[in-house]
Design a protein around this motif. Structure first.
Motif: not given
Length: 220
Positions: A63-75, A137-145
């Motif tokens: 997901p683009e957003w780090l916290y939004r819609d956190m899945d239950e596995t992470a929870g 509003m925190a975005r997921t940090p990724v390396l994009r190519s």
């Protein structure tokens, strides 16, 4: 009072409530703070747990957003981390009597106390984090190519909360164990090992399983 508000009382700086600063007895509320140091590792691992070392395609992207819609596995992982942290805090209090430990409350209670009216769904830990407007509003940090996206091994979401977070907590656990007070840090250790492979650092000894990264050596 007239329609133009001419009769309204004016409030100056002297009428505004001053912020109150509470001096805590020690650093325990910071060291054992149930916040980023457990939220970020749980979420980032859950996002990339099936990553095989190659760029992820558009369909595989997290997901683009780090916290939004956190899945239950992470929870669920986050809940276990919080349980381990709280048990470690209690053991530390028994060993030292540091009064700051009393200010460290479970993550769910802290979220409700600090962000209660900003959380849309309080049904599970994942929902509490994922629907918290303050986190949205925190975005997921990724390396994009051109090939896709990969985890970002040097972003502070990865480095800070392992080297200055979980490693510190596990190190405290090891010191307590040397005093005969054993605490469970199984989930913390699993996440340290996963993240250290991502970062190309060695935070734990693969033979003894002990934390070898200290605050000083982590910088090099």
């Amino acid at each position: 009072m007239g329609e133009d508000g001419a009769g309204a009382a004016l409030s100056g700086p002297e009428d505004q409530e001053e912020p109150q600063i509470e001096l805590l007895p020690d650093f325990c509320p910071i060291v054992f703070n149930p916040a980023n140091q457990i939220i970020h590792p749980a979420r980032y691992w859950a996002m990339f747990r099936n990553w095989k070392g190659q760029p992820l395609t558009k369909e595989e992207e997290p997901p683009e957003w780090l916290y939004r819609d956190m899945d239950e596995t992470a929870g669920q992982v986050l809940e276990v981390l919080d349980e381990e942290l709280q048990a470690l805090k209690e053991a530390f209090f028994q060993a030292t009597g540091c009064q700051g430990c009393s200010h460290v409350i479970p993550l769910a209670a802290r979220l409700l106390e600090q962000y209660g009216d900003q959380i849309a769904d309080k049904s599970t830990m994942a929902k509490m984090v994922g629907t918290n407007k303050a986190y949205s509003m925190a975005r997921t940090p990724v390396l994009r190519s051109n090939q896709g996206v990969m985890p970002h091994p040097t972003h502070r979401v990865v480095t800070d909360d392992i080297g200055w977070g979980l490693c510190v907590l596990v190190s405290i656990s090891e010191r307590l164990e040397a005093m005969g007070m054993r605490t469970n840090t199984t989930m913390m250790r699993m996440l340290i090992e996963w993240h250290q492979k991502l970062m190309g650092k060695e935070c734990t000894s693969t033979t003894a399983g002990s934390v070898v990264g200290t605050a000083r050596s982590w910088c090099f």
